[in-house]
Design a protein around this motif. Structure first.
Motif, mmCIF file in Angstrom:
data_model
loop_
_atom_site.group_PDB
_atom_site.id
_atom_site.type_symbol
_atom_site.label_atom_id
_atom_site.label_comp_id
_atom_site.label_asym_id
_atom_site.label_seq_id
_atom_site.Cartn_x
_atom_site.Cartn_y
_atom_site.Cartn_z
ATOM 1 N N ILE A 195 0.845 -1.193 0.000
ATOM 2 C CA ILE A 195 0.000 0.000 0.000
ATOM 3 C C ILE A 195 0.882 1.246 0.000
ATOM 4 N N ASP A 196 0.537 2.211 -0.839
ATOM 5 C CA ASP A 196 1.204 3.510 -0.840
ATOM 6 C C ASP A 196 0.336 4.474 -0.030
ATOM 7 N N PRO A 197 0.768 4.889 1.168
ATOM 8 C CA PRO A 197 -0.079 5.745 2.003
ATOM 9 C C PRO A 197 -0.363 7.111 1.388
ATOM 10 N N LYS A 198 0.432 7.513 0.402
ATOM 11 C CA LYS A 198 0.214 8.823 -0.212
ATOM 12 C C LYS A 198 -0.992 8.837 -1.149
ATOM 13 N N VAL A 199 -1.473 7.647 -1.513
ATOM 14 C CA VAL A 199 -2.634 7.601 -2.416
ATOM 15 C C VAL A 199 -3.825 6.894 -1.783
ATOM 16 N N VAL A 200 -3.736 6.603 -0.486
ATOM 17 C CA VAL A 200 -4.852 5.974 0.225
ATOM 18 C C VAL A 200 -5.662 7.050 0.925
ATOM 19 N N ALA A 201 -6.902 7.184 0.541
ATOM 20 C CA ALA A 201 -7.771 8.163 1.200
ATOM 21 C C ALA A 201 -8.318 7.583 2.487
ATOM 22 N N GLY A 202 -8.602 8.455 3.418
ATOM 23 C CA GLY A 202 -9.179 7.998 4.676
ATOM 24 C C GLY A 202 -10.689 8.084 4.663
ATOM 25 N N GLY A 203 -11.286 7.627 5.758
ATOM 26 C CA GLY A 203 -12.716 7.745 5.921
ATOM 27 C C GLY A 203 -13.530 6.841 5.010
ATOM 28 N N ARG A 204 -12.936 5.734 4.555
ATOM 29 C CA ARG A 204 -13.666 4.859 3.633
ATOM 30 C C ARG A 204 -14.230 3.635 4.335
ATOM 31 N N GLY A 205 -14.292 3.665 5.629
ATOM 32 C CA GLY A 205 -14.754 2.506 6.354
ATOM 33 C C GLY A 205 -13.591 1.595 6.686
ATOM 34 N N GLU A 206 -13.920 0.410 7.161
ATOM 35 C CA GLU A 206 -12.883 -0.507 7.638
ATOM 36 C C GLU A 206 -12.159 -1.195 6.481
ATOM 37 N N LEU A 207 -10.840 -1.260 6.568
ATOM 38 C CA LEU A 207 -10.024 -1.975 5.597
ATOM 39 C C LEU A 207 -9.672 -3.332 6.191
ATOM 40 N N ARG A 208 -10.182 -4.398 5.591
ATOM 41 C CA ARG A 208 -10.017 -5.741 6.151
ATOM 42 C C ARG A 208 -8.918 -6.495 5.401
ATOM 43 N N HIS A 209 -8.070 -7.201 6.156
ATOM 44 C CA HIS A 209 -7.000 -7.997 5.562
ATOM 45 C C HIS A 209 -7.087 -9.426 6.074
ATOM 46 N N GLY A 210 -6.614 -10.372 5.254
ATOM 47 C CA GLY A 210 -6.680 -11.782 5.633
ATOM 48 C C GLY A 210 -8.065 -12.339 5.372
ATOM 49 N N GLU A 211 -8.559 -13.135 6.301
ATOM 50 C CA GLU A 211 -9.877 -13.746 6.148
ATOM 51 C C GLU A 211 -10.972 -12.686 6.256
ATOM 52 N N ILE A 212 -11.915 -12.740 5.342
ATOM 53 C CA ILE A 212 -12.955 -11.708 5.259
ATOM 54 C C ILE A 212 -14.025 -11.879 6.330
ATOM 55 N N HIS A 213 -14.399 -13.123 6.615
ATOM 56 C CA HIS A 213 -15.524 -13.382 7.519
ATOM 57 C C HIS A 213 -15.038 -13.700 8.937
#
Length: 298
Positions: free
Chosen positions: A87-105
């Motif tokens: 991930i490039d933090p310079k192009v990641v906008a905030g306030g988009r809700g939760e960012l989930r990694h790994g298992e989705i459920h």
């Protein structure tokens, strides 16, 4: 009596840039490239591994707060190996809700709220000079509350959010600096404030920046001999007493010149110089350009 930490945050004028909730479950890893601006994270639930470039990996758990004054590249991950998502933090906008990694459920093993902020005025190098390259505070309920409020304000975008965010981030910085002050801080203002005798001197220097200070007078405030004070101050703060005072005077002068647009003569008087020419020579030596030229630049 002036409060140095309040003055510094007021000089920096921090504002939040973005904030996101990040969660992970199972085996996962996220690699962030270098950002260059200060960033922060609070672990809301569970735990994970944080590996900041140039530092040994550390475990961060629920209630832990991390501040990276310059945010080099870093990886957050589960404790089991996994190929990282880049991930490039310079192009990641905030306030988009939760960012989930790994298992989705399923319930996550870790949830954290992270974000970054910039400064409207002073050089962020002022903050970098005060703090370790990785600030890790464990179990601070006050920091957890402040970061949670930052996330809520950013997400909701209610009227007045911009003002609220700037104040909350300022409070967050002060609390982080309070908890870092003392032996855990690198040589600088925070370590000096952790020393009761030096703290009294630093507070008076900030309260009376226009006073014609001498090392002997500072030593008297600290109730130390001149030589003992000089050595103790230099070891704790990282520079000699008069050098510290000069640096702080120049930080104030830069704000007065560029943002308040005050005449050079008035700025010289405000920061303790009886002669405009003497101030101009000192400013040019420290900043690399004359006061009048600095005041005209954007």
């Amino acid at each position: 009596m002036s409060d140095p930490l309040t003055e510094i945050v007021r000089l920096l004028q921090p504002r939040a840039v973005f904030a996101n909730v990040i969660s992970g479950k199972g085996s996962w890893a996220v690699r962030y490239s270098e950002y260059g601006q200060p960033s922060f994270c609070i672990v809301l639930e569970g735990s994970c591994l944080l590996a900041v470039d140039g530092h040994e990996p550390i475990t961060i758990s629920e209630g832990d707060f991390v501040l990276l004054p310059t945010t080099p590249g870093f990886t957050i991950s589960s404790f089991s190996p996994a190929p990282p998502v880049f991930i490039d933090p310079k192009v990641v906008a905030g306030g988009r809700g939760e960012l989930r990694h790994g298992e989705i459920h399923g319930a996550p093993d870790m949830r954290s709220l992270g974000g970054a902020f910039m400064f409207d005025r002073a050089d962020p190098g002022l903050l970098v000079s005060l703090l370790p390259s990785v600030v890790h505070v464990q179990g601070s309920a006050r920091l957890a509350q402040l970061v949670q409020m930052v996330g809520e304000e950013y997400e909701d975008q209610k009227p007045g959010s911009e003002f609220m965010l700037s104040r909350l981030v300022g409070m967050l910085l002060i609390e982080a600096m309070r908890l870092t002050a003392g032996g855990g801080a690198p040589p600088g203002l925070l370590r000096g404030l952790g020393d009761e005798r030096l703290a009294s001197v630093l507070k008076q220097l900030h309260a009376q920046v226009d006073h014609a200070w001498t090392v002997g007078e500072m030593a008297s405030v600290a109730a130390l001999s001149r030589s003992a004070f000089y050595d103790r101050f230099t070891r704790a703060v990282g520079v000699a007493p008069m050098e510290y005072l000069l640096g702080w005077r120049m930080e104030i002068a830069k704000q007065l010149l560029r943002h308040e647009k005050l005449p050079v003569a008035e700025v010289a008087e405000r920061v303790g110089y009886g002669s405009t020419s003497t101030f101009s020579v000192a400013f040019s030596r420290c900043v690399g350009q004359s006061p009048s030229r600095y005041g005209r630049s954007d």
